[in-house]
Design a protein around this motif. Structure first.
Motif, short mmCIF file in Angstrom:
data_model
loop_
_atom_site.label_atom_id
_atom_site.label_comp_id
_atom_site.label_asym_id
_atom_site.label_seq_id
_atom_site.Cartn_x
_atom_site.Cartn_y
_atom_site.Cartn_z
N VAL A 231 0.84 -1.21 0.00
CA VAL A 231 0.00 0.00 0.00
C VAL A 231 0.87 1.25 0.00
O VAL A 231 0.58 2.24 -0.71
CB VAL A 231 -0.94 -0.01 1.22
N THR A 232 1.97 1.22 0.76
CA THR A 232 2.88 2.36 0.80
C THR A 232 3.53 2.60 -0.55
O THR A 232 3.65 3.75 -1.02
CB THR A 232 3.97 2.13 1.87
N ILE A 233 3.96 1.53 -1.20
CA ILE A 233 4.59 1.65 -2.52
C ILE A 233 3.60 2.21 -3.54
O ILE A 233 3.93 3.10 -4.33
CB ILE A 233 5.13 0.28 -2.98
N ILE A 234 2.37 1.69 -3.52
CA ILE A 234 1.34 2.18 -4.45
C ILE A 234 1.04 3.65 -4.19
O ILE A 234 0.89 4.44 -5.14
CB ILE A 234 0.06 1.33 -4.32
N TYR A 235 0.98 4.03 -2.92
CA TYR A 235 0.71 5.43 -2.58
C TYR A 235 1.82 6.34 -3.08
O TYR A 235 1.57 7.44 -3.63
CB TYR A 235 0.56 5.56 -1.07
N ILE A 236 3.08 5.89 -2.96
CA ILE A 236 4.22 6.69 -3.43
C ILE A 236 4.19 6.82 -4.94
O ILE A 236 4.45 7.91 -5.51
CB ILE A 236 5.55 6.06 -2.95
N ILE A 237 3.88 5.73 -5.63
CA ILE A 237 3.84 5.77 -7.10
C ILE A 237 2.75 6.72 -7.58
O ILE A 237 2.96 7.52 -8.50
CB ILE A 237 3.61 4.34 -7.65
N SER A 239 1.49 9.24 -5.95
CA SER A 239 1.89 10.61 -5.61
C SER A 239 2.90 11.14 -6.60
O SER A 239 2.80 12.32 -7.05
CB SER A 239 2.48 10.65 -4.19
N LEU A 240 3.87 10.33 -6.97
CA LEU A 240 4.88 10.77 -7.93
C LEU A 240 4.28 11.00 -9.31
O LEU A 240 4.64 11.97 -10.01
CB LEU A 240 6.01 9.72 -8.03
N SER A 241 3.35 10.15 -9.73
CA SER A 241 2.72 10.33 -11.04
C SER A 241 1.86 11.58 -11.07
O SER A 241 1.78 12.28 -12.09
CB SER A 241 1.88 9.10 -11.39
N THR A 242 1.22 11.89 -9.96
CA THR A 242 0.41 13.11 -9.88
C THR A 242 1.28 14.34 -9.95
O THR A 242 0.93 15.34 -10.61
CB THR A 242 -0.40 13.12 -8.56
N MET A 243 2.45 14.28 -9.31
CA MET A 243 3.36 15.42 -9.34
C MET A 243 3.93 15.63 -10.73
O MET A 243 4.14 16.76 -11.18
CB MET A 243 4.50 15.20 -8.33
N SER A 244 4.17 14.55 -11.47
CA SER A 244 4.75 14.69 -12.81
C SER A 244 3.76 15.27 -13.81
O SER A 244 4.14 15.87 -14.81
CB SER A 244 5.23 13.31 -13.31
N LYS A 245 2.45 15.13 -13.58
CA LYS A 245 1.42 15.65 -14.47
C LYS A 245 1.03 17.08 -14.13
O LYS A 245 0.22 17.68 -14.81
CB LYS A 245 0.18 14.77 -14.41
N ALA A 246 1.57 17.63 -13.06
CA ALA A 246 1.24 19.01 -12.67
C ALA A 246 1.81 19.98 -13.70
O ALA A 246 2.88 19.73 -14.26
CB ALA A 246 1.81 19.30 -11.29
N PRO A 247 1.10 21.09 -14.00
CA PRO A 247 1.60 22.06 -14.99
C PRO A 247 2.89 22.70 -14.54
O PRO A 247 3.05 23.02 -13.36
CB PRO A 247 0.46 23.08 -15.07
#
Length: 256
Positions: A231-237, A239-247
């Motif tokens: 669950v921790t690994i999935i949450y980190i992934i 979070s990182l994918s959301t940050m990479s899609k930010a403008p």
């Protein structure tokens, strides 16, 4: 004149007239007064020795029974005084059910009898918390604790959540031993009630069943640890994918 064997008065011609005496109907002959006194003294000494031996045996038997009863009472008090009610649980049953580190819980029961306090401190429970509950097969309390942790993390703020979790951990740690021993009582009583009679063969089966239902479980806490890591690994992934899609940041001329 008395018979030297039974101390009863002799009849005519020094014949023993005591039906209980082994010399009944026999003429008692005395060669001299000294012989008569010797026979009398020997008989009395034998009687005293027999009485002393009998009293000694009775005292020893009584003392042995008393010690045995005292030992059994002490053995029962280590558990029965804690498990009050109609269903008594012996030390053997509780030891078989607990398995690992059973002596620790007997010391806790002894403290309960001495101080009459159910609170204590369990360091493994404090550090491992839900993992310790699963290790001791306390599945329902572990599920409730995990649910409270998850719900409070979504409802409470960060600082409030940390304080709440710390207080909850302390409370569970204080009553962990009491919760576990009550769990042992309920399980042992239920297993015992399921068996109509306990013959010698059935009793060995009963102990095997206690050992199987009780004891500890490594599979449950390991499973929870693996799920937590995933669950921790999935949450980190995520979070990182959301940050990479930010403008990104562009210069002012870009928006003109």
């Amino acid at each position: 004149m008395k018979c030297p064997h039974c101390e009863e008065e002799l009849g005519l011609n020094n014949i023993c007239i005591n039906p209980v005496c082994s010399y009944f109907g026999t003429e008692i002959k005395f060669s001299t007064d000294s012989d008569r006194n010797n026979i009398k003294n020997d008989t009395q000494n034998y009687s005293n020795i027999k009485t002393t031996a009998s009293n000694s045996f009775e005292y020893t038997h009584r003392y042995s029974d008393k010690n045995s009863q005292t030992y059994n009472n002490i053995d029962k008090q280590s558990t029965d005084n804690y498990f009050k009610g109609n269903n008594c649980i012996s030390k053997e049953e509780l030891t078989t059910f607990i398995g690992n580190n059973a002596n620790y819980y007997f010391k806790y029961i002894g403290k309960i009898r001495t101080n009459n306090k159910f609170s204590s401190w369990n360091w493994p429970c404090f550090f491992l918390n839900s993992y310790w509950l699963l290790y001791r097969k306390l599945y329902l309390p572990a599920a409730i604790l995990i649910g409270i942790n998850f719900a409070s993390s979504k409802i409470l703020g960060h600082k409030t959540y940390l304080f709440f979790i710390l207080m909850l951990r302390i409370i569970v740690t204080i009553f962990a031993n009491s919760i576990y021993l009550n769990h042992c009582k309920q399980k042992i009583t239920k297993i015992k009630a399921s068996m109509s009679s306990l013959s010698e063969i059935q009793y060995s089966q009963y102990l095997r069943k206690l050992r199987k239902k009780g004891g500890v479980s490594l599979a449950a806490p390991i499973f929870l640890l693996i799920v937590s890591i995933l669950v921790t690994i999935i949450y980190i992934i995520i979070s990182l994918s959301t940050m990479s899609k930010a403008p990104g940041f562009y210069s002012g001329s870009y928006y003109l």
